[in-house]
Structures are given as structure tokens and as C-alpha cells.
Design a protein around this motif. Structure first.
Motif: not given
Length: 303
Positions: A203-220, A224-229
Motif C-alpha cells: 500500500a502506497d499513500f500519497y499525502s496531498n498528492g505526495g510531492v509538496v505539503q501545505p504549510g511548507c516554506t523555506s526557512t533559514e 521547502k523540499s526538506g520541509c516536505d520530506h
């Protein structure tokens, strides 16, 4: 210039670069090291008898007090009287040595298989007690365990956004797949970047489509990719304790979901993702989350 830290040790276990640490409610702040070379370390450990054994495997740059341990271990401590083993291979997963770290996942899987075999064959544990949970490179490490395990087949592996770089291969022996345990469930949160898009489990689950996650942005401190991951272990940890639940709908494929055809052709009942997923659940599933905690939204019929 990084030769002094970018290393790939030979496939020999036990290995000084791979260690295993047992946490229970009795020693939550004082982990007990388990050593195959010192069988008394296993016999004298403060085990919760006949209780599940959850094994947590970190990813690139991680250690035993790094994700997914920091999210999932406290959740288990709160919910259940379990045995938690945190794998630590930090010495061979150091930045900027991703190529070597990816290669070293085989060694880590080999040494973990050796520990499990020792526990099952010589210390009275049942293979069915073990549930391996790996994040990122740790997800791919979990796949290697089955290549070396002599006691049988693991009951369950949970892959949390298994790493993509250097694991885009057709060779099943070199990546996590459904043959690695009786049940393999996989969560995708940053596909096509740090994590894999291809289905890798029963079983494979894709949250919010599996690519990007809501609320994730780049920080210091994080891209953003790190946040999604990083959302993968966060969602899993929440699934252990939430009463709301992550409820997912089945779909034929990721592309079918992207073009919006899932609701047209797949109106099956929703299934629960996470710690309490039914092991009868098979296929590809999609669920949505909130942009901030608590992330679980409950059944879609309520939204």
C-alpha cells in the motif's frame, strides 16, 4: 577533500559504525545499547516482555536522536508500553557524503538483520514482534534487511518517504519493495525530489498528492523540499496518537489523481493511514492534511 569522512566500510557485521539502542518507558532517558558481539547486552536489556518491537531507522545526516526518532519515539512512549530500538549509523551518513551514505544503507541493513537473527534464534523473540520503520535513506535501509535476514520474513515495514537519489533502479534487491516484508506500507511526501514517486509497497499513500505539503516554506534552517520530506515522520507520529485519523481514498495511479479522475472511477470506502492501517489494505491511496498541526483531517465525508 572529504575522503577523511566520506567512507564506505566493508560489509562486515558487527560494525563499529552501526549501533542499536533500546528505549522503553523504564529507560526512556537512558537507552540501553544492544550488541551482537556481547549477547549479555541483549539478555540483560530492560525488555517489555511479549510486547511489539518497533525499530526506527534515520536517514542522511541523522542519528538516534534525529528524525524519525524525535517524532515517533515519544509518540510510542505516550501511547504504548513498547520496545523501541533506534538504529544509529551517523558516522557513515555524514554530510556532504550522500553517495557513500546511500551505499552504506546495505551495511546498516545487514547489521540490523544480524541483530534480529540473534534475538530470534538465541533469545526467544518472535519474528512477528518486529516492525521496522525507516525514514528517507532509512526507508531504503529497511529494504536491505530482508536480503540478509536468515530467520524468515519480517512482518511489517513502514517506509516514510523512501529516498530517491541513487535508488532509481529496477533492481528490487537495491530498493524497498513489497517483497521485503509480509506487509509494506509506504508514505510519499516529497516525490520527485528527496523521495520516490513510484509505488514501493503493498500500500502506497500519497499525502496531498505526495510531492509538496501545505504549510511548507523555506526557512533559514530548512529548504521547502526538506520541509516536505520531513513531514513523513511527523504524519506517522501523529497517526499513533490521533483520534481524528488520516483517511485516504484509493486511486488507480498517481497520474489519475493528478488529472482529477479518481473520484470519477474510484468511489470505494476510505482507509486509515499510519500505525493502525489494516494489513489487508493494498493499492495506491491519497489523503489531504491540514497545513499545520494537528494535520489529520478525519474522514473526507466530514470535510
Amino acid at each position: 577533500m572529504f575522503d577523511h569522512i566520506c567512507v564506505s566500510p566493508p560489509l562486515i557485521c558487527p560494525n563499529e559504525n552501526v549501533s542499536f539502542w533500546l528505549y522503553t518507558r523504564a529507560n526512556e532517558n537512558n537507552p540501553h545499547e544492544l550488541k551482537v558481539s556481547d549477547t549479555d547486552s541483549i539478555a540483560s536489556a530492560p525488555w517489555v516482555k511479549n510486547s511489539p518491537i518497533k525499530i526506527l531507522i534515520h536517514g542522511y545526516t541523522g542519528h538516534r536522536d534525529f528524525s524519525p526518532n524525535t517524532e515517533i519515539r515519544p509518540a510510542y512512549m505516550e501511547c504504548c508500553d513498547y520496545n523501541i530500538i533506534s538504529v544509529d549509523y551517523n558516522k557513515i551518513a555524514l554530510e556532504p557524503c550522500y553517495i557513500q551514505a546511500a551505499r552504506n544503507t546495505e551495511l546498516v541493513g545487514m547489521c540490523l538483520a544480524q541483530l534480529i537473527d540473534e534475538m530470534v534464534q538465541n533469545h526467544g523473540f518472535e519474528l512477528g514482534q518486529f516492525h521496522v520503520i525507516g525514514f528517507s535513506l532509512g526507508g531504503q535501509t529497511a529494504g536491505y534487511v530482508s536480503n540478509y535476514l536468515k530467520s524468515g520474513t519480517l512482518n511489517r515495514i513502514s517506509g516514510l518517504d523512501p529516498a530517491l537519489p541513487l535508488f532509481a533502479t529496477m533492481d528490487k534487491l537495491k530498493k524497498l519493495d513489497s517483497s521485503d516484508a509480509h506487509y509494506v506500507d509506504v508514505l510519499h511526501t516529497n516525490a520527485l525530489a528527496k523521495g520516490k514517486l513510484e509505488s514501493s509497497g503493498h500500500a502506497d499513500f500519497y499525502s496531498n498528492g505526495g510531492v509538496v505539503q501545505p504549510g511548507c516554506t523555506s526557512t533559514e534552517n530548512q529548504t521547502k523540499s526538506g520541509c516536505d520530506h520531513a513531514r513523513a515522520p511527523i504524519y506517522y507520529a501523529e497517526s499513533i496518537l490521533t483520534t481524528t485519523g488520516f483517511y485516504a481514498k484509493k486511486c488507480y495511479s498517481w497520474m489519475t489523481y493528478i488529472i482529477g479522475w479518481c473520484d470519477l472511477y474510484y468511489r470505494s470506502d476510505e482507509v486509515l493511514y499510519g500505525e493502525y492501517v489494516s494489513e489487508n489494505t493494498t493499492g495506491i491511496f491519497f489523503f489531504s492534511t491540514n497545513s499545520e498541526p494537528p494535520y489529520a483531517r478525519g474522514p473526507n465525508t466530514l470535510n
